[in-house]
Design an enzyme around this catalytic site. Sequence first.
Site, PDB file in Angstrom:
ATOM      1  N   THR A 177       0.837  -1.189   0.000  1.00  0.00           N
ATOM      2  CA  THR A 177       0.000   0.000   0.000  1.00  0.00           C
ATOM      3  C   THR A 177       0.870   1.236   0.000  1.00  0.00           C
ATOM      4  OG1 THR A 177      -1.734  -1.100   1.249  1.00  0.00           O
ATOM      5  CG2 THR A 177      -1.649   1.262   1.471  1.00  0.00           C
ATOM      6  N   GLU A 198       9.406  -2.114  -6.122  1.00  0.00           N
ATOM      7  CA  GLU A 198       9.873  -3.499  -5.971  1.00  0.00           C
ATOM      8  C   GLU A 198      10.744  -3.908  -7.154  1.00  0.00           C
ATOM      9  OE1 GLU A 198       6.205  -5.198  -3.252  1.00  0.00           O
ATOM     10  OE2 GLU A 198       6.121  -5.440  -5.428  1.00  0.00           O
TER      11      GLU A 198
END
Length: 494
Positions: free
Chosen positions: A244, A344
């Site tokens: 999130t 990521e």
Amino acid sequence: MPPSLPFPSAALRAIPTLARAATTSAGTTPTPPKPPPSKDHHVHSYSPEAFPLGYSVSSTHSSIKKKAGALDLGVLVSTSDQPCSAAACLTRNVFKAAPVTVTTELLQSGKGRARGFIVNSGCANAVTGKKGLEDAWAMSKNTTSQLPPGPVGVGTLVMSTGVIGQHLPISSILGNIPDLTRTLDDSSKSWLNLARAFMTTDTFPKLRARTFKLGDRLVRMAGIDKGAGMIAPSMGPPQPPHATLLGVIATDAAVHPEALQSALNYAVDRSFNSITVDGDMSTNDTILCLANGAAGKVEDEGRESAEKMEEITEKGNPEEFRIFKEELRSFAEELAQLVVRDGEGATKFVTVRVKNAPSYDIANSVAKSVANSSLFKTAMYGEDANWGRILCAVGYTPLSPNPISPTSVSVSFIPASTLSDSTPLRLLTNGEPEPNIDEERASAILAEEDLEVEIDLGDGNEEARVWTCDFSHEYVTINGSVSTASLYCCGQDC
């Protein structure tokens, strides 16, 4: 090449290296994956004087994360005499997490005032039904009960981040709240630890602070955010009743709640709503802004008095509001970019700038279309100057009834500031491929960690920027080879 490409493939074949396919010949040894660059240089340290006056923070381990001692619960409270003004921009995802619902109701019942917030990481408390709402309310009410008495209806806001569909270990959380409130302080270490308590798959804590003049006041801001995956926020002000993006900006300026919400809407639209890592909007996205009015009046020799600051309103103090709004936007932009830099598996920080558009909304839509393109993002990872992928994404942007004119579009790569030659590398001009593109220079530009793509629509004077990152082998490993639960409970931050 996708069939929607608005230019003939023959034009691409004229520059084979720039338009090369993403496949290798049989028997060719594939290039080993590049590791993501170190992010350590993004961790900043500050002296205690850098943080806004009138706030105290604390963090602890509450057994949400499996690794012993990993910070996963934190609080921030205002210690000023009156509750602080509070504003929020929250996810527009239909599946809003329990803390989003609770925070919305608290802002309404408190008429834009709050005591502070409590945050947990490792569990999103999303899609958790009635029990999830009960747990979020318990976190808020239990924290407020540990603070000095305050106005009825003004409570503690709630944020959660982590795995979706799992319940919080609420007994452990509630058992740790008294210790949190007893150990509140305003040290630099405590602020950095609070930033660590936000983290899930993040590789570094994201904390920033700044100071600026607002009238006769010296105003401070501190900001914390987190996010590395499931990042494509679309957040707006509260409406009536996995990984999130979470963030908070605390300031000691005095700003009326309505003005604070207006300034935050403006700032978030131009910062957090203009980033994307993977195109997925979270159930928990939340940006809070708190303003407690504790800023000191600057007097002779730089001393600050404790004289109370009057609240700024949008109409009553237009110049002060303008300054505050722009400082908030700039600060939010800095925080938002940290999320992209920590995407990521990311190896590149990419700015997509669209200029000369008929409107800001069109420029923003085109920039997001390119920034969310998997083909474009993998090309950036492979350092492949395949501008056909850029045009493809520009061409399928849903803009009816204002379609793009292909013969007006130009595309350039803008070199990073680390390169000696700052001249833009033009790839396409008014729909025509540039002849004799310097492939060696294109490769040098794309080898840098920071990249910028400029798209000129040639049809107006508005512009927008969207920040994104590349898609790497590591991104697939993180999101495909290991379960999400393992990442949040056993990853680097755990």
